[in-house]
Design an enzyme around this catalytic site. Structure first.
Site, PDB file in Angstrom:
ATOM      1  N   TYR A   1       0.897  -1.226  -0.099  1.00  0.00           N
ATOM      2  CA  TYR A   1      -0.203   0.058   0.080  1.00  0.00           C
ATOM      3  C   TYR A   1       0.870   1.375  -0.015  1.00  0.00           C
ATOM      4  O   TYR A   1       1.441   1.659   1.024  1.00  0.00           O
ATOM      5  CB  TYR A   1      -0.894  -0.080   1.213  1.00  0.00           C
ATOM      6  CG  TYR A   1      -1.821  -1.201   1.274  1.00  0.00           C
ATOM      7  CD1 TYR A   1      -2.187  -2.048   0.203  1.00  0.00           C
ATOM      8  CD2 TYR A   1      -2.533  -1.318   2.441  1.00  0.00           C
ATOM      9  CE1 TYR A   1      -3.079  -2.860   0.183  1.00  0.00           C
ATOM     10  CE2 TYR A   1      -3.295  -2.289   2.695  1.00  0.00           C
ATOM     11  CZ  TYR A   1      -3.574  -3.316   1.448  1.00  0.00           C
ATOM     12  OH  TYR A   1      -4.629  -4.329   1.741  1.00  0.00           O
TER      13      TYR A   1
ATOM     14  N   SER B   1     -13.223  -5.449   2.134  1.00  0.00           N
ATOM     15  CA  SER B   1     -14.242  -4.705   1.131  1.00  0.00           C
ATOM     16  C   SER B   1     -15.679  -5.266   1.618  1.00  0.00           C
ATOM     17  O   SER B   1     -16.541  -5.596   0.622  1.00  0.00           O
ATOM     18  CB  SER B   1     -13.935  -5.261  -0.333  1.00  0.00           C
ATOM     19  OG  SER B   1     -12.638  -4.769  -0.852  1.00  0.00           O
TER      20      SER B   1
END
Length: 380
Positions: A101, A247
């Site tokens: 990330y 998610s």
């Protein structure tokens, strides 16, 4: 249900410029200004879940990727540190990141923000997924893992990682070798537990035989329920493995603010290239969102009607007592909204009705472009 379950509370890596090293050194120095805060710090208490044998985490974790990467431009560092501190104050104990990330910048952010509260939080980071020359590549060789964990520890400003997860299965490294390396890292004290992300159930079984897997992190939401059918949840339950649902709001869609005209940054937001977030799919999937909003009208949070995001998270929490959703957010209002999901419960009849309704509504658009590297790297 075994004894452990009974006591659960329901409720691209690319080359970094030399300036990055200077920035990291500054981050390290700046973080010292926060070190006195933890002495008097008090946080609220949230319902919890147990991952694996004994890793206690808040029932909702916080996905941190979008603060630095993947969902548009990186957010202001000072604001994100304030948000992370507020999350701790509100009772969140689990924070999810990965070396990819940024790359690296999200771990640096968490290291700076969480160091003063290190004994109060659980940090999960991930290894083994890289993007040399913009091409996805998995590397979980022992040499790569040892290099990766030391890098993560430095950026996180910590002597250990609580939960170290293989980001994607490496087809060139037998999972038994990976599990053996994880066992060595645990003995060395560099990690406390390890997990797998997006494996198939046979891979989980093979890894677990070498050293117990603590958590499996897969995509799971009201709009993506593959883990119910591919034996992932079944395997986790049988082997006493926790499940971290990433998610859970379907990359923001179930938050209720997207429509057919929603657009995404072409280069900095991965959703711009995902079939499920193209105009036609966004339009067609409003039917599902509208259904979730209808459910929300029948539930209350702090005396007000629930939101679609709260329903989506509460529904996941109700599926299994070993599931911890990790919704992302970069806004305090959404953080508080998400935590409101912990006030919602469903009867068995309600769950069965929702299950039936969701199965009758097709989801338009794949989660990844067909035949893409991302699509080919899941379920290995």
């Amino acid at each position: 249900m075994n004894a452990r379950r009974k006591f659960l509370k329901t409720s691209t890596l690319s080359v970094i410029a030399l300036g990055g090293a200077v920035a990291f050194a500054k981050d390290l120095q700046d973080s010292q200004t926060h070190t006195m805060q933890s002495a008097t710090f008090k946080s609220q208490s949230l319902p919890y879940r147990i991952l694996g044998k004994d890793l206690k985490v808040s029932a909702l974790g916080l996905g941190c990727m979008g603060m630095s990467h993947g969902h548009g431009p990186a957010r202001d560092e000072k604001e994100m540190i304030k948000l992370l501190h507020k999350a701790i104050e509100l009772g969140v104990t689990y924070f999810d990141t990965a070396e990819v990330y940024g790359p690296y910048t999200n771990e640096i952010l968490l290291g700076k923000a969480l160091k003063p509260y290190r004994d109060k939080v659980i940090i999960g980071t991930k290894f083994g997924l890289y993007y040399p020359f913009s091409k996805q590549h998995q590397d979980s060789s022992k040499k790569a893992i040892l290099r990766a964990v030391d890098g993560s520890l430095k950026r996180l400003q910590s002597d250990y990682v609580d939960l170290y997860t293989q980001h994607r299965v490496d087809p060139d490294t037998p999972i038994e070798e990976v599990a053996d390396t994880m066992s060595e890292l645990i003995k060395m004290g560099k990690i406390r537990y390890y997990g797998l992300s997006e494996p198939n159930y046979k891979t989980i079984q093979r890894a677990h035989k070498i050293h117990p897997v603590t958590s499996v992190q897969n995509h799971y939401s009201m709009m993506f329920r593959e883990v119910e059918e591919n034996k992932i949840l079944q395997t986790c339950e049988k082997l006493d493995i926790g499940f971290s649902a990433y998610s859970p709001l379907e990359r923001g869609f179930l938050g209720g603010l997207m429509n057919k005209n929603t657009t995404f940054h072409k280069t900095l937001d991965m959703r711009a290239g995902f079939p499920r977030f193209q105009k036609d799919a966004l339009r067609e999937n409003q039917k599902i969102l509208n259904y979730v909003k209808e459910i929300a009208k029948s539930k209350k949070v702090d005396g007000k009607s629930a939101t679609s995001a709260q329903i989506a998270l509460a529904w996941l929490l109700a599926q299994k007592p070993f599931i911890m959703p990790i919704p992302e957010t970069t806004k305090l209002t959404h953080l508080k909204e998400n935590l409101g999901a912990l006030q919602i419960s469903f009867s068995q009849d309600e769950l069965e009705a929702i299950d039936k309704a969701l199965k009758s509504m097709p989801v338009f658009g794949e989660r990844y472009p067909p035949n893409s590297d991302a699509a080919r790297s899941v379920g290995l």
